[in-house]
Scaffold this motif. Sequence first.
Motif, short mmCIF file in Angstrom:
data_model
loop_
_atom_site.label_atom_id
_atom_site.label_comp_id
_atom_site.label_asym_id
_atom_site.label_seq_id
_atom_site.Cartn_x
_atom_site.Cartn_y
_atom_site.Cartn_z
N VAL A 147 14.56 -36.16 80.96
CA VAL A 147 13.13 -36.03 81.28
C VAL A 147 12.29 -37.11 80.60
O VAL A 147 11.07 -37.02 80.55
CB VAL A 147 12.60 -34.63 80.91
CG1 VAL A 147 13.22 -33.57 81.81
CG2 VAL A 147 12.85 -34.30 79.44
N CYS A 189 7.62 -27.92 82.01
CA CYS A 189 8.97 -28.22 82.47
C CYS A 189 9.79 -26.95 82.66
O CYS A 189 10.64 -26.88 83.56
CB CYS A 189 9.65 -29.16 81.48
SG CYS A 189 11.31 -29.71 81.94
N THR A 219 12.73 -29.55 76.56
CA THR A 219 12.16 -29.03 77.80
C THR A 219 11.17 -27.89 77.59
O THR A 219 10.57 -27.41 78.55
CB THR A 219 13.28 -28.53 78.73
OG1 THR A 219 14.07 -27.55 78.03
CG2 THR A 219 14.18 -29.68 79.17
N GLY A 262 19.76 -29.41 78.26
CA GLY A 262 18.73 -30.15 77.54
C GLY A 262 19.35 -31.06 76.50
O GLY A 262 20.57 -31.05 76.28
N TRP A 315 17.84 -29.09 83.63
CA TRP A 315 16.88 -29.18 82.54
C TRP A 315 15.61 -28.46 82.98
O TRP A 315 15.08 -28.72 84.06
CB TRP A 315 16.58 -30.64 82.21
CG TRP A 315 17.71 -31.34 81.49
CD1 TRP A 315 19.04 -31.25 81.75
CD2 TRP A 315 17.57 -32.24 80.39
NE1 TRP A 315 19.75 -32.03 80.88
CE2 TRP A 315 18.87 -32.66 80.03
CE3 TRP A 315 16.49 -32.75 79.68
CZ2 TRP A 315 19.11 -33.55 78.99
CZ3 TRP A 315 16.71 -33.65 78.65
CH2 TRP A 315 18.01 -34.04 78.30
N GLY A 316 15.15 -27.55 82.16
CA GLY A 316 14.03 -26.68 82.52
C GLY A 316 14.48 -25.25 82.69
O GLY A 316 13.67 -24.34 82.72
#
Length: 392
Positions: free
Chosen positions: A331, A287, A145, A88, A112-113
């Motif tokens: 994102v 997310c 996220t 992230g 990411w997530g």
Amino acid sequence: MASQNPVFIPGPTNIPEVIRHACDIPTMDHRSADFPPIFDKAKSGVKAVLGSATGEVVLFPATGTGGWEAAITNTLSPGDKVLAARHGMFSQKWIDMCQRHGLDVHIIEAPWGEGVPVAAFAEALAADTTHGIKAVLVTHNETATGVTSDVAAVRAAMDAAGHPALLMVDGVSSIGSIPFKMEDWGVDLAVAGSQKGFMLPAGLAIVGISQKALAAMETNGLPRCFFDLRDMLSGVYPYTPPVGMIHGLSVATDMLLSEGMEAVYARHHRIAEGVRKAVAAWGFSPCAVTPALYSDTVTAIVTPEGIDAGRIVTHAADTYGVAFGAGLGAVAGKVFRIGHLGQMTDVMALAGIATAEMAMADLGLDVGLGRGVAAAQDYYRSTHAAPARAAA
């Protein structure tokens, strides 16, 4: 008329009037006998919030980024190896800072997530039989996220490997809002900022320091001056302190501790769950890839393919005077974020959900006006708690 709408960003958060007034005090001679009681009260309050009985706390005129820098420069030396995950925006920023300071960062990539990859950390620590890794970095709550990682599991992996590295935790968007147990989790350096769970303006970097980290300060080799913990722990504030902010922090910790930290955590969880019920009613998803990772301080909402999430944020601000968080980094344009931490109640959260619905409906998204609000209302009504007046 100036906007009186609350913000729904993951920090800076809404400031309770009692804290705002606590920061607004007359000029004080910080070398007089009047300042130490304010300073000591703020530090003792922070220690209680952190769950630290034996450590120390320092308060720098800075933000959480300054706290990161203090953590690494006071305990590490040029070329030291550190273990970190990149999953992230804020985990990446801490990695970048370490690299700029000449540290050898062993980076474990994660989507990411996702949260901190505990199994990969455990493998890296077990393989490091010469104990070349000097620090393990964990972003407890990845604000970009909406992911909360398991710090206790990282400590367990370190203990299972018998590894002596320092455990450094970025708790900027978690401390004071979601469970954080500095001593129980064996955290050596915990970094927070005044503008999140402590409900103050930005301006204070808050660093909790274990006895093990204090010992590491005696042998580290990275230069530091403004962020020298030894100066801050000398017994006298080494330069001009932000007296009003420190006084505000003493009031903020009083408010949190009066509400009770378990009640604070429960309040944040309830409010977050209501937001997540609304997200599901809209037909969207967070997310964060699994419910176990859902953050109770911020929800990053993935918008449908082809929808620029940034337009929702811009439209809500321009049309309704309400601030939501935009997507960051990988994102950007794919998520918008609803912050639900600090001074936050069910009623405030419902206002944010309703405004997000209006903005999305204006832009042609088929979310159904009132659908998310109703889902959140049903949840809040079924889990009704007495108003948390200490945080209102």
